[in-house]
Enzyme design. Sequence first.
Site, PDB file in Angstrom:
ATOM      1  CG  ASP A 197      10.136   8.812   7.377  1.00 40.54           C
ATOM      2  OD1 ASP A 197       9.781   8.404   6.249  1.00 40.54           O
ATOM      3  OD2 ASP A 197      11.231   9.351   7.590  1.00 40.54           O
ATOM      4  CE  LYS A 240       7.827   7.816  -4.603  1.00 37.88           C
ATOM      5  NZ  LYS A 240       8.357   7.335  -5.905  1.00 37.88           N
ATOM      6  NE  ARG A 250       1.146   1.613  -6.780  1.00 41.26           N
ATOM      7  CZ  ARG A 250       2.286   2.304  -6.829  1.00 41.26           C
ATOM      8  NH1 ARG A 250       3.408   1.699  -7.107  1.00 41.26           N
ATOM      9  NH2 ARG A 250       2.288   3.595  -6.583  1.00 41.26           N
ATOM     10  CG  ASP A 302       5.511  -3.222  -4.960  1.00 39.35           C
ATOM     11  OD1 ASP A 302       6.179  -4.229  -5.297  1.00 39.35           O
ATOM     12  OD2 ASP A 302       5.996  -2.301  -4.287  1.00 39.35           O
ATOM     13  CG  ASN A 303       7.871  -0.549  -7.451  1.00 38.92           C
ATOM     14  OD1 ASN A 303       7.016   0.011  -6.757  1.00 38.92           O
ATOM     15  ND2 ASN A 303       9.069  -0.849  -7.000  1.00 38.92           N
ATOM     16  NE  ARG A 337       8.201   6.019  -0.768  1.00 39.06           N
ATOM     17  CZ  ARG A 337       9.305   5.943  -1.429  1.00 39.06           C
ATOM     18  NH1 ARG A 337      10.224   6.835  -1.242  1.00 39.06           N
ATOM     19  NH2 ARG A 337       9.512   4.963  -2.263  1.00 39.06           N
ATOM     20  N   GLY A 363       0.825  -1.219   0.000  1.00 38.82           N
ATOM     21  CA  GLY A 363       0.000   0.000   0.000  1.00 38.82           C
ATOM     22  C   GLY A 363       0.847   1.252   0.000  1.00 38.82           C
ATOM     23  NE  ARG A 406       3.879   8.458  -8.224  1.00 42.84           N
ATOM     24  CZ  ARG A 406       4.392   7.324  -7.715  1.00 42.84           C
ATOM     25  NH1 ARG A 406       5.558   6.871  -8.123  1.00 42.84           N
ATOM     26  NH2 ARG A 406       3.742   6.664  -6.785  1.00 42.84           N
TER      27      ARG A 406
HETATM   28  P1  AMP Z   1       8.889   1.484  -3.144  1.00 43.89           P
HETATM   29  O1  AMP Z   1      10.296   1.245  -2.725  1.00 43.89           O
HETATM   30  O2  AMP Z   1       8.610   2.900  -3.469  1.00 43.89           O
HETATM   31  O3  AMP Z   1       8.440   0.585  -4.241  1.00 43.89           O
HETATM   32  O4  AMP Z   1       8.021   1.150  -1.860  1.00 43.89           O
HETATM   33  C1  AMP Z   1       7.769  -0.137  -1.383  1.00 43.89           C
HETATM   34  C2  AMP Z   1       6.805  -0.053  -0.221  1.00 43.89           C
HETATM   35  O5  AMP Z   1       7.436   0.601   0.891  1.00 43.89           O
HETATM   36  C3  AMP Z   1       5.553   0.743  -0.516  1.00 43.89           C
HETATM   37  O6  AMP Z   1       4.497   0.159   0.171  1.00 43.89           O
HETATM   38  C4  AMP Z   1       5.886   2.102   0.030  1.00 43.89           C
HETATM   39  O7  AMP Z   1       4.744   2.848   0.329  1.00 43.89           O
HETATM   40  C5  AMP Z   1       6.683   1.738   1.283  1.00 43.89           C
HETATM   41  N1  AMP Z   1       7.602   2.824   1.668  1.00 43.89           N
HETATM   42  C6  AMP Z   1       8.674   3.251   0.986  1.00 43.89           C
HETATM   43  N2  AMP Z   1       9.272   4.275   1.617  1.00 43.89           N
HETATM   44  C7  AMP Z   1       8.554   4.541   2.722  1.00 43.89           C
HETATM   45  C8  AMP Z   1       8.648   5.497   3.791  1.00 43.89           C
HETATM   46  N3  AMP Z   1       9.614   6.419   3.845  1.00 43.89           N
HETATM   47  N4  AMP Z   1       7.706   5.458   4.743  1.00 43.89           N
HETATM   48  C9  AMP Z   1       6.725   4.544   4.725  1.00 43.89           C
HETATM   49  N5  AMP Z   1       6.580   3.621   3.762  1.00 43.89           N
HETATM   50  C10 AMP Z   1       7.475   3.607   2.765  1.00 43.89           C
HETATM   51 MG    MG Z   2       6.714   1.307  -5.129  1.00 42.19          MG
END
Ligand code: AMP
Ligand code: MG
Length: 498
Positions: free
Chosen positions: A136, A124, A194, A263-264, A104, A101, A187
């Site tokens: 965070d 974001k 996804r 998820d990406n 951030r 989900g 963004r």
């Molecule tokens: P991503 O690396 O952007 O594909 O993120 C993978 C998962 O980690 C997703 O569910 C993001 O929402 C979560 N996530 C990434 N960075 C943070 C952050 N700083 N705080 C909370 N959740 C995060």
């Molecule tokens: Mg992601």
Amino acid sequence: MKGGAGDDVAGMSTTPAFAFDNSYARLPARFHARLDPTPVAGPRLIKVNRALAREMGLDPAALESAAGVAVLAGNAVPEGAAPLAAAYAGHQFGHFVPALGDGRAILLGEVVGPDGRRRDIQLKGSGPTPFSRRGDGRAALGPVLREYLVSEAMHALGIPTTRALAAVTTGEEVFRETALPGAIVARVASSHIRVGTFQYFAARGDIEGIRILADHAIARHYPEAATAENPYRAFLEGVVARQAALVAQWLLVGFIHGVMNTDNMSVAGETIDYGPCAFMDAYDPGAVFSSIDHGARYAYGNQPRIAQWNLTRLAETLLPLLAPEEEPALEVAKQALTGFGPAFQQAYIGGLARKIGLAAVQDGDADLAQDFLTLLAEAGADFTLAFRALGDDDALRVLFADPAPLDAWLARWRARLEADPQSPAQRQAMMRGANPAFIPRNHQVEAVIAAAVSRQDFGPFEELLAVLATPYEDQPGAERFQLPPKAEERVLATFCGT
Ligand code: AMP
Ligand code: MG
């Protein structure tokens, strides 16, 4: 409108107007968590993407006003927004995580532009959500600038991608290995649906949820599928085709996504979630930059295979919709997935042919192009410079320590060009349009980030952004942005920074 939509007569700014129509927020409650962004201490504007704002029917001046910056920072929620964090799951490096989900990021809502296109506006770095694990919910300035630059560069290269509408600093620190300045990127995407969004419902056995999501995705992205004999099969075939074409386009410009987790991967077929992504300098099919990709799962040359793997995960979630019985459903899924190889090959070989100046692909052309790539790999030659220099033998030969094999290839190439119908001028125009002069090279992106983080100097960001806006044009005075890194400038690893 006097003073622009962002300013009233007294010079005070009022919240900019967005014509929101929030179709995702109208989906059932289990699709998302409704919450507002968490305000930040000291928002300051880095940049509004004025051209994109206008395309979306937004007033750039209003976004740049104090009230606009408050919206972009999450300190004010504009009229008509329906802020939410979307639920999704995903395979991360091959391991299934049933609940990820938006941890951030917060979707403000959707706007339909004067061009008729519906676009998500998502902040974001906008604070914690029910989906934030450990993290965070914030973003550091470096990754925000990286996403802004690279996504806008991809767009200018003609590759489907999410966009950057704006970036702000928060006046707060985020803590990674060290304290870093916080920032938020606004963004824009055709949607944020996804492969992992489908997996979220599949993991819960929520077939009704899958159907609702598929119908929503069809209406937004594949309206022609709605009237097909089997709409869900047509949807799957559509996603397969778009992803095949997308990954081919990545390869043709030397792009490495870096984290092709399910998820990406957007079902709209846009490049999404710019983390430890990179453009390669020297051609190397095994190139990996991401510091977290230990197994080289997401190496440059693996990307087609991984896209197909991800699409197989999507197909699995759709099985209950593809046919009433399991066996026929599997058959439909398999058939739809077999479309990937031919679609990828056609886009990739066709693209390579254009890069070497061939208008019509013939037998043997794939080998001819592949042999050039092999020469580049053996010589460690710069991918972007080499293709841009093709046709200018002096410029090309300096990229090779031993030009003899190159000369042999050039003789074959010139012989093949004889049989191609284009005039030299047409060919040159086609090649220039297929071989960018400018890409967001890692060392330049890092230099931009360093200037912003250590000196609050956003001049280099603006300068690189401007160069990347017309990547296929020669830009007198900007030659230094074409240069690959010197040994000491080489970036060996990129980080997602989360
Ligand atoms: P991503 O690396 O952007 O594909 O993120 C993978 C998962 O980690 C997703 O569910 C993001 O929402 C979560 N996530 C990434 N960075 C943070 C952050 N700083 N705080 C909370 N959740 C995060
Ligand atoms: Mg992601």
